[in-house]
Design a protein around this motif. Structure first.
Motif, PDB file in Angstrom:
ATOM      1  N   ILE A  31       0.861  -1.181   0.000  1.00  0.00           N
ATOM      2  CA  ILE A  31       0.000   0.000   0.000  1.00  0.00           C
ATOM      3  C   ILE A  31       0.902   1.237   0.000  1.00  0.00           C
ATOM      4  O   ILE A  31       1.994   1.207   0.560  1.00  0.00           O
ATOM      5  CB  ILE A  31      -0.909  -0.018   1.250  1.00  0.00           C
ATOM      6  CG1 ILE A  31      -1.849  -1.227   1.176  1.00  0.00           C
ATOM      7  CG2 ILE A  31      -1.703   1.269   1.389  1.00  0.00           C
ATOM      8  CD1 ILE A  31      -2.637  -1.462   2.418  1.00  0.00           C
ATOM      9  N   HIS A  32       0.437   2.318  -0.593  1.00  0.00           N
ATOM     10  CA  HIS A  32       1.232   3.541  -0.638  1.00  0.00           C
ATOM     11  C   HIS A  32       1.401   4.125   0.761  1.00  0.00           C
ATOM     12  O   HIS A  32       0.475   4.094   1.576  1.00  0.00           O
ATOM     13  CB  HIS A  32       0.554   4.555  -1.550  1.00  0.00           C
ATOM     14  CG  HIS A  32       1.461   5.657  -1.971  1.00  0.00           C
ATOM     15  ND1 HIS A  32       1.673   6.776  -1.198  1.00  0.00           N
ATOM     16  CD2 HIS A  32       2.238   5.796  -3.066  1.00  0.00           C
ATOM     17  CE1 HIS A  32       2.526   7.564  -1.809  1.00  0.00           C
ATOM     18  NE2 HIS A  32       2.884   6.997  -2.950  1.00  0.00           N
ATOM     19  N   TYR A  35      -1.169   6.563   2.057  1.00  0.00           N
ATOM     20  CA  TYR A  35      -2.437   5.928   2.407  1.00  0.00           C
ATOM     21  C   TYR A  35      -2.362   5.377   3.830  1.00  0.00           C
ATOM     22  O   TYR A  35      -3.305   5.531   4.606  1.00  0.00           O
ATOM     23  CB  TYR A  35      -2.776   4.832   1.398  1.00  0.00           C
ATOM     24  CG  TYR A  35      -4.204   4.352   1.471  1.00  0.00           C
ATOM     25  CD1 TYR A  35      -5.258   5.181   1.114  1.00  0.00           C
ATOM     26  CD2 TYR A  35      -4.497   3.064   1.893  1.00  0.00           C
ATOM     27  CE1 TYR A  35      -6.566   4.736   1.175  1.00  0.00           C
ATOM     28  CE2 TYR A  35      -5.802   2.614   1.958  1.00  0.00           C
ATOM     29  CZ  TYR A  35      -6.833   3.455   1.603  1.00  0.00           C
ATOM     30  OH  TYR A  35      -8.129   3.020   1.668  1.00  0.00           O
ATOM     31  N   ASP A  38      -2.659   8.275   6.165  1.00  0.00           N
ATOM     32  CA  ASP A  38      -4.049   8.718   6.264  1.00  0.00           C
ATOM     33  C   ASP A  38      -4.871   7.782   7.149  1.00  0.00           C
ATOM     34  O   ASP A  38      -5.697   8.248   7.945  1.00  0.00           O
ATOM     35  CB  ASP A  38      -4.697   8.791   4.877  1.00  0.00           C
ATOM     36  CG  ASP A  38      -4.193   9.952   4.036  1.00  0.00           C
ATOM     37  OD1 ASP A  38      -3.522  10.852   4.589  1.00  0.00           O
ATOM     38  OD2 ASP A  38      -4.468   9.951   2.821  1.00  0.00           O
ATOM     39  N   ARG A  44      -8.868   8.254   6.488  1.00  0.00           N
ATOM     40  CA  ARG A  44      -9.351   7.353   5.435  1.00  0.00           C
ATOM     41  C   ARG A  44     -10.231   6.286   6.062  1.00  0.00           C
ATOM     42  O   ARG A  44     -10.055   5.901   7.205  1.00  0.00           O
ATOM     43  CB  ARG A  44      -8.192   6.640   4.729  1.00  0.00           C
ATOM     44  CG  ARG A  44      -7.296   7.509   3.915  1.00  0.00           C
ATOM     45  CD  ARG A  44      -7.905   7.780   2.563  1.00  0.00           C
ATOM     46  NE  ARG A  44      -6.940   8.484   1.735  1.00  0.00           N
ATOM     47  CZ  ARG A  44      -6.778   8.256   0.467  1.00  0.00           C
ATOM     48  NH1 ARG A  44      -7.503   7.368  -0.154  1.00  0.00           N
ATOM     49  NH2 ARG A  44      -5.886   8.941  -0.208  1.00  0.00           N
ATOM     50  N   PRO A  46     -10.747   2.714   5.035  1.00  0.00           N
ATOM     51  CA  PRO A  46     -10.319   1.674   4.093  1.00  0.00           C
ATOM     52  C   PRO A  46     -11.363   0.570   3.933  1.00  0.00           C
ATOM     53  O   PRO A  46     -12.145   0.303   4.845  1.00  0.00           O
ATOM     54  CB  PRO A  46      -9.044   1.117   4.733  1.00  0.00           C
ATOM     55  CG  PRO A  46      -9.214   1.384   6.188  1.00  0.00           C
ATOM     56  CD  PRO A  46      -9.970   2.671   6.272  1.00  0.00           C
TER      57      PRO A  46
END
Length: 67
Positions: A31-32, A35, A38, A44, A46
């Motif tokens: 995953i970035h 991200y 966040d 976020r 998810p």
């Protein structure tokens, strides 16, 4: 505590226990890094598929991350 806050706290705790930076953990989870940042800040929401990816490097279940 809502589910996003629990996830964020568990990720930060487990990542700290493993001594991983956000970047290293993100690479392991596929995953970035932004991200992951966040998610750890609760910015976020998810999907369950992402939560499963987040669990793999820690060798825990998705439900463990949400508990």
């Amino acid at each position: 505590m809502d589910v996003r806050s629990r996830l964020a706290a568990n990720l930060r705790r487990l990542r700290g226990e493993h001594g991983w930076s956000q970047e290293e953990y993100a690479d392991r989870a596929g995953i970035h890094r932004t991200y992951v940042s966040d998610i750890e800040r609760g910015a976020r929401n998810p999907t369950i598929s992402v939560v499963e990816k987040l669990a793999v490097p820690f060798a825990v279940t998705a439900s463990d991350l949400l508990a």
